[in-house]
Design an enzyme around this catalytic site. Sequence first.
Site, PDB file in Angstrom:
ATOM      1  N   HIS A 209     -23.331  86.700  66.222  1.00 54.65           N
ATOM      2  CA  HIS A 209     -22.814  88.037  66.056  1.00 54.65           C
ATOM      3  C   HIS A 209     -21.755  87.511  64.785  1.00 54.65           C
ATOM      4  O   HIS A 209     -21.849  88.116  63.282  1.00 54.65           O
ATOM      5  CB  HIS A 209     -21.243  87.800  66.470  1.00 54.65           C
ATOM      6  N   GLU A 210     -21.587  85.656  64.617  1.00 59.25           N
ATOM      7  CA  GLU A 210     -20.917  85.317  63.657  1.00 59.25           C
ATOM      8  C   GLU A 210     -21.698  85.322  62.503  1.00 59.25           C
ATOM      9  O   GLU A 210     -21.897  84.932  61.492  1.00 59.25           O
ATOM     10  CB  GLU A 210     -20.256  83.723  63.381  1.00 59.25           C
ATOM     11  N   HIS A 213     -22.534  88.010  60.503  1.00 59.80           N
ATOM     12  CA  HIS A 213     -21.103  87.944  59.593  1.00 59.80           C
ATOM     13  C   HIS A 213     -21.861  88.124  58.508  1.00 59.80           C
ATOM     14  O   HIS A 213     -21.256  88.841  56.790  1.00 59.80           O
ATOM     15  CB  HIS A 213     -20.158  87.941  59.264  1.00 59.80           C
ATOM     16  N   TYR A 224     -13.845  95.150  55.806  1.00 59.29           N
ATOM     17  CA  TYR A 224     -12.902  94.219  56.820  1.00 59.29           C
ATOM     18  C   TYR A 224     -12.270  95.021  57.064  1.00 59.29           C
ATOM     19  O   TYR A 224     -10.574  94.740  57.627  1.00 59.29           O
ATOM     20  CB  TYR A 224     -12.776  92.625  56.954  1.00 59.29           C
ATOM     21  N   GLU A 233     -17.487  94.598  62.828  1.00 59.80           N
ATOM     22  CA  GLU A 233     -17.845  94.120  63.559  1.00 59.80           C
ATOM     23  C   GLU A 233     -19.104  94.361  64.668  1.00 59.80           C
ATOM     24  O   GLU A 233     -19.434  93.403  65.440  1.00 59.80           O
ATOM     25  CB  GLU A 233     -16.499  94.223  64.914  1.00 59.80           C
ATOM     26  N   ASP A 306      -5.056  93.721  64.051  1.00 56.16           N
ATOM     27  CA  ASP A 306      -6.101  93.207  64.172  1.00 56.16           C
ATOM     28  C   ASP A 306      -6.727  93.795  62.418  1.00 56.16           C
ATOM     29  O   ASP A 306      -8.069  94.308  63.135  1.00 56.16           O
ATOM     30  CB  ASP A 306      -7.150  93.777  65.080  1.00 56.16           C
ATOM     31  N   HIS A 311     -11.532  94.255  66.065  1.00 57.83           N
ATOM     32  CA  HIS A 311     -12.222  93.747  67.454  1.00 57.83           C
ATOM     33  C   HIS A 311     -12.128  94.802  68.217  1.00 57.83           C
ATOM     34  O   HIS A 311     -12.168  94.611  69.345  1.00 57.83           O
ATOM     35  CB  HIS A 311     -11.437  93.183  67.241  1.00 57.83           C
TER      36      HIS A 311
HETATM   37 ZN   LIG Z   1     -16.687  89.356  64.025  1.00 62.63          ZN
END
Ligand SMILES: [Zn+2]
Length: 426
Positions: A209-210, A213, A224, A233, A306, A311
């Site tokens: 996941h990271e 990005h 974002y 996301e 957020d 998210h």
């Molecule tokens: Zn993320």
Amino acid sequence: MDTPMQKKHEDAQKEGENLQNTKSLINQIQDLETAFQKDGLIKFTAAAKFQAAAAQGQDNVSGVIPPYMLEELAKRNPNVPGFQETLEKTILEPRFWPFPSKDYKGAREVYDAKGEESQPGEKARFEGDKATGNSEIDNAYDFTGQVRSFYKEVLGRNSIDGKGMKFISTVNYGENYENAFWNGKQMTYGKPSANSPFKTFVLLDVCGHEITHGVTEKESHLKYYGQAGALNESLSDIFGELIQQRANKTQAKDADWVVGDGIWKDGIKGRGLRDMLHPGTAYDDPKIGKDPQPAHMKDYIKTTRDKGGVHLNSGIPNRAFALFASSVGGYAWEEPGKIWYAARAQAGSNPSFAQFAYQTIEQAKKLGFEKDVDKLKKAWDEVGVKPSASETDTSTPVKSEEPRSQNGWTPMYNEQINTKKSKPAA
Ligand SMILES: [Zn+2]
């Protein structure tokens, strides 16, 4: 063509590089703290740090545990020292932006911070080194290997930047640091404290996941905020999950579609952080709260918190992907993964869900998957998204001062302070 915002972004990046010690940032925080206290406006919290970071033109890093969840965890677990601290520290973490790299063939470097807040920390295991016997170090090494091989063998991509950038990871970061993040340069994993509901952050889909990005940043500069941010996301959830499915040779029909499975300690009622096929059902426990993700456009969360619900509303495109992959069958990284990868590259920097959905259909045709276009349309229809080339994001509230930058960089603003008194989006 450089917009003033890009210029500001570049300057901030340079400054960020020189600002490892965040000294001037801390001075600003102290000034803000004094000002806030004098005005009696709010209790000094992460909000002031957010402001100070914004004043520096610095964006916060993208942690696997989103701010609203850390806030919720802090409220529910007063015996765990790390949550508020992690929230504040994640916000202060300098964010680095794409920089030119040379071809290191995606070599892995794993460091051990040994409970200090140092990056990268002490050398622990580099490319080709033998296993150390320390599971966090060895997992970080193995998982980045899986991420590297996924991008290389499935998508023909040479590392994160497409140019062989190193995969750098730090484990055991900080004391009571309850998060894992990608800062533009490297992965960093904290270690949950004794009373934390978290078991570990070194998980394959979290790593995928990271690092995704990073790929998204290089590939499309996807914004974002709002729907584009929720797609950002969602793409990280999707590719993190696909990397895990491929490593385990799991077919779409047998996949659990849970992001962060294995993240909670035994006894916590939760299967993970998010459920792609059934958003909103990943966890429900007095210690951690309830999964707030919507599964359909009719439940779209209209918020400026957020980053406009990045998210939260990501549940909607996540479900579209999981539904499509399930209906196509076989290995989800083959056809569905390739369609989504191509759509990201073509959807521009600020697509709405409708525009992204439109791109998936276009790319499915281009890639020769015409036969499944009806299944694709059905999947988007089931989550209430109507594919459209022109329909922009009109669902997310936008602050008037919210700049629409072209490079995906969204500076911070007052949202944390303004919404402090209102009900949290979660
Ligand atoms: Zn993320």
